[in-house]
Design an enzyme around this catalytic site. Sequence first.
Site, PDB file in Angstrom:
ATOM      1  CE  LYS A 148       4.554   0.005  -4.041  1.00 19.13           C
ATOM      2  NZ  LYS A 148       5.910  -0.563  -4.143  1.00 19.13           N
ATOM      3  CB  ALA A 199      -4.901  -1.767  -8.706  1.00 18.26           C
ATOM      4  CE1 TYR A 200       2.250   2.337  -5.954  1.00 17.87           C
ATOM      5  CE2 TYR A 200       1.063   3.411  -4.168  1.00 17.87           C
ATOM      6  CZ  TYR A 200       2.255   3.102  -4.793  1.00 17.87           C
ATOM      7  OH  TYR A 200       3.445   3.547  -4.266  1.00 17.87           O
ATOM      8  CB  THR A 201      -3.717   1.302  -1.723  1.00 16.78           C
ATOM      9  OG1 THR A 201      -4.990   1.032  -2.319  1.00 16.78           O
ATOM     10  CG2 THR A 201      -3.413   2.782  -1.874  1.00 16.78           C
TER      11      THR A 201
END
Length: 257
Positions: free
Chosen positions: A168, A163-165
């Site tokens: 970003k 979810a973070y990558t």
Amino acid sequence: MDLSNLGHYPSLKDKVVFVTGGGSGIGAAIVESFVDQGAKVAFVDVNVEGSTKLVEDLQAQYGVKPLFIKCDLTDTHALRQAVKDIAAALGDIDVLVNNAAHDQRHKWEDVTPEYWDDRTAINIKQYFFCMQAVLPGMIRKKAGSIINTGSMSWKAKQGGMPAYTTSKAATHGLTRGMARDVGKDNIRVNTVVPGWVMTERQLQLWVNAESDAEIDRQQCLAGRVMPVDLARMVLFLAADDSRMCTAQEFTVDGGWV
């Protein structure tokens, strides 16, 4: 933080600067660097204790203090109100630094729809709504600089936090599309991409002998990327020195990716 060798940008003096997640880590370095340049700085964070200490420390060192407002950026109403309060206190915002994010690790097998929505709300949704909130003031001025913070993690094919990558990776798409939309009003939008930055959080949670060896292998440059290294790039992109830079990605990772 030693800023004695930091470049000086006359165009930043008295500019109204808004930094999200400015209470610690990279954000705190950015806040201090703008204060050092003579800008009028405001920041939001959820960490009241750390943010209050930063304000007190900067007032003791520089004789001025940034404006701190507690704000959960996933609360869009509270975010919009914070921008109104900053504009009422300091004037329309000239520079927005979308810095706040959270790189909590998570296994893809464990991700629920609710967790996905929560992570993207923290790591990409609020970037857009920060921009939306500050842009009317920038359009009135026919000038502005917006700096979104990306990450080299997805470029390095880092796993363990999809979810973070994903968020970003999406950041630069947001940057490029918005740069086209607002460029006619002389507003610039760029992405800063940090490498593995030695913040207190990183040092406490993940940096050890094994990761130190990985950094030595992956970076072209010796040494470590520090919060002030990101602040230096942000200052340049905020200043008139970068007046013809927009829709671009500026990486500060020691040559990792």
